[in-house]
Design an enzyme around this catalytic site. Sequence first.
Site, PDB file in Angstrom:
ATOM      1  N   ARG A   1      -4.876  13.302  -1.277  1.00 22.57           N
ATOM      2  CA  ARG A   1      -5.754  13.485  -2.194  1.00 22.57           C
ATOM      3  C   ARG A   1      -6.849  12.395  -2.387  1.00 22.57           C
ATOM      4  O   ARG A   1      -7.495  12.362  -3.258  1.00 22.57           O
ATOM      5  CB  ARG A   1      -5.227  13.370  -3.582  1.00 22.57           C
ATOM      6  CG  ARG A   1      -3.904  14.550  -3.984  1.00 22.57           C
ATOM      7  CD  ARG A   1      -3.405  14.602  -5.463  1.00 22.57           C
ATOM      8  NE  ARG A   1      -2.261  15.498  -5.715  1.00 22.57           N
ATOM      9  CZ  ARG A   1      -1.814  15.569  -7.068  1.00 22.57           C
ATOM     10  NH1 ARG A   1      -2.454  15.060  -8.044  1.00 22.57           N
ATOM     11  NH2 ARG A   1      -0.794  16.423  -7.112  1.00 22.57           N
ATOM     12  N   GLY A   2      -6.649  11.505  -1.267  1.00 27.28           N
ATOM     13  CA  GLY A   2      -7.825  10.578  -1.162  1.00 27.28           C
ATOM     14  C   GLY A   2      -7.226   9.524  -1.962  1.00 27.28           C
ATOM     15  O   GLY A   2      -8.346   8.489  -2.152  1.00 27.28           O
ATOM     16  N   LEU A   3      -6.052   9.178  -2.460  1.00 25.44           N
ATOM     17  CA  LEU A   3      -5.870   8.372  -3.256  1.00 25.44           C
ATOM     18  C   LEU A   3      -5.861   6.857  -2.673  1.00 25.44           C
ATOM     19  O   LEU A   3      -6.397   5.734  -3.051  1.00 25.44           O
ATOM     20  CB  LEU A   3      -4.548   8.228  -4.120  1.00 25.44           C
ATOM     21  CG  LEU A   3      -4.589   9.568  -5.184  1.00 25.44           C
ATOM     22  CD1 LEU A   3      -3.192   9.298  -5.771  1.00 25.44           C
ATOM     23  CD2 LEU A   3      -5.654   9.170  -6.103  1.00 25.44           C
TER      24      LEU A   3
ATOM     25  N   VAL B   1       0.785  -1.225   0.159  1.00 24.38           N
ATOM     26  CA  VAL B   1       0.021   0.090   0.155  1.00 24.38           C
ATOM     27  C   VAL B   1       0.998   1.163  -0.019  1.00 24.38           C
ATOM     28  O   VAL B   1       1.677   1.492   1.145  1.00 24.38           O
ATOM     29  CB  VAL B   1      -0.898   0.119   1.236  1.00 24.38           C
ATOM     30  CG1 VAL B   1      -1.799   1.273   1.237  1.00 24.38           C
ATOM     31  CG2 VAL B   1      -1.703  -1.316   1.331  1.00 24.38           C
TER      32      VAL B   1
ATOM     33  N   PHE C   1       4.194 -10.116   4.678  1.00 22.34           N
ATOM     34  CA  PHE C   1       3.977  -9.997   3.376  1.00 22.34           C
ATOM     35  C   PHE C   1       3.513  -8.861   2.240  1.00 22.34           C
ATOM     36  O   PHE C   1       3.444  -7.777   3.316  1.00 22.34           O
ATOM     37  CB  PHE C   1       2.917 -11.257   2.862  1.00 22.34           C
ATOM     38  CG  PHE C   1       1.679 -10.900   3.856  1.00 22.34           C
ATOM     39  CD1 PHE C   1       0.689  -9.986   3.436  1.00 22.34           C
ATOM     40  CD2 PHE C   1       1.471 -11.405   4.832  1.00 22.34           C
ATOM     41  CE1 PHE C   1      -0.464  -9.784   4.047  1.00 22.34           C
ATOM     42  CE2 PHE C   1       0.266 -11.319   5.466  1.00 22.34           C
ATOM     43  CZ  PHE C   1      -0.614 -10.271   5.225  1.00 22.34           C
TER      44      PHE C   1
ATOM     45  N   TYR D   1      -5.486   1.953   9.349  1.00 20.85           N
ATOM     46  CA  TYR D   1      -6.254   0.938   9.010  1.00 20.85           C
ATOM     47  C   TYR D   1      -7.657   0.662   9.637  1.00 20.85           C
ATOM     48  O   TYR D   1      -8.630  -0.044   9.212  1.00 20.85           O
ATOM     49  CB  TYR D   1      -5.735  -0.569   8.768  1.00 20.85           C
ATOM     50  CG  TYR D   1      -4.752  -0.338   7.703  1.00 20.85           C
ATOM     51  CD1 TYR D   1      -4.885  -0.504   6.143  1.00 20.85           C
ATOM     52  CD2 TYR D   1      -3.246  -0.153   8.002  1.00 20.85           C
ATOM     53  CE1 TYR D   1      -4.168  -0.303   5.242  1.00 20.85           C
ATOM     54  CE2 TYR D   1      -2.259   0.018   6.790  1.00 20.85           C
ATOM     55  CZ  TYR D   1      -2.617   0.191   5.674  1.00 20.85           C
ATOM     56  OH  TYR D   1      -1.703   0.237   4.492  1.00 20.85           O
TER      57      TYR D   1
END
Length: 410
Positions: A88-90, A79, A410, A120
């Site tokens: 920017r909210g991506l 991520v 991972f 998260y």
Amino acid sequence: MVTLRTGADGDFDQVNQLVQRTFLNDGGGREWDEERALFEPARSVLAVDGDEVVGHVGTYTRELTVPGGVLPAGFVTVVAVAGTHRRRGLASAMLTRQLGEIRDRGEPLALLWASEGGIYGRYGYGLASRRLGFEIDRREARIDGSRFDKTRLDGLRLSAGPAAGHRAQVTALYEQLRPSRPGFASRDSRWWDYRLADQAWHRGGSGPLQAVVCHDGDTPVGYALYRFRSDWDNSGPNGEIGVMEAIAATPAAYTMVWDFLLNVDLTRKVGLWLGAVDEPLQYLANDPRRLGMRMGDGLWARLLDVPAALSGRRYATEVDVVLDVVDELLPGSGGVFRLRGGPGHATCQPTTDEPHLRLDTATLAAVYLGGNSLGSLAAAGRVDELHPGSITTTAPAFTWTRAPQGLEIF
């Protein structure tokens, strides 16, 4: 203009460069063929600005061991958003799209390791396991022989050497033990290539990856993967063993493997970063303080299909409870469900019955693998008891015989 799209075969190099700039801060240039083999472009969501990849979230297709079962899951990875395109909210757009895609594939849950734990929860993830790190002063810590039956070691033997030479024994034992430990993940040949990869740049100043395997006759019953870092100071050798993982099928094999690790010549420290919170070493050592234990966060989980996830695991005690699960991000994944289960069975279905407990999806994920107490989460105000006594009767069911363990990043 930034747009989102699904990944393609040719995207790996740009994604890899984005990852190295984000997490390694070295501008790229390092190559790892084993990671290229793991890349699943059809399960990647990319943010692109023209031809440039400026954001990415990926998913690996694997299985996860849950209490009493094994389920398909989306293993979330890589991520990242370029520094030039943050705020920017991506990330939000990519993560939300990814969760919907995982659910649509029929995988009832997603999980990840969080580089920043504060992110998260807003996407419905809950901290489902913890890790126990060890920094052992091996001059002071030792296996206390009075705490186990030494006759159980009779007939066992150790072999040690480069990890690649022990791959067959290690993989066979891992597959034998994987279904019994919540948090363990499936490993096909690509994942074993990745796990045993031994490029010099990845060693962190230590030597090649080694394995020690405990055998009962010709059968592997325990192993550890580790590296040795040589060091000296004015008082002599000051080397360190870094243990990647250590698992065993029997207490005797576990004891023998750890006795080996604590007695490697020219070493003064033994480290294990991803130990389980119920690591048996705590109860074998002569002085637990010398183990240098420190708690950290482990796997974060996110339930996407509540009935499939709850019916896919087993429960330590009989339970019959109605849960009102609140999912503000993906309302279609929430609802009211009746869970009936026990050590050998489980069903979970939508219901119109009055709920006993109300909790959000992150809280349900936190108890899902058996690593957290429903009662503790209720004490933190994260569970509403709508029917008196429901927490007392439900909490024991979500425990398990062993704590969940995330054995690999991972």
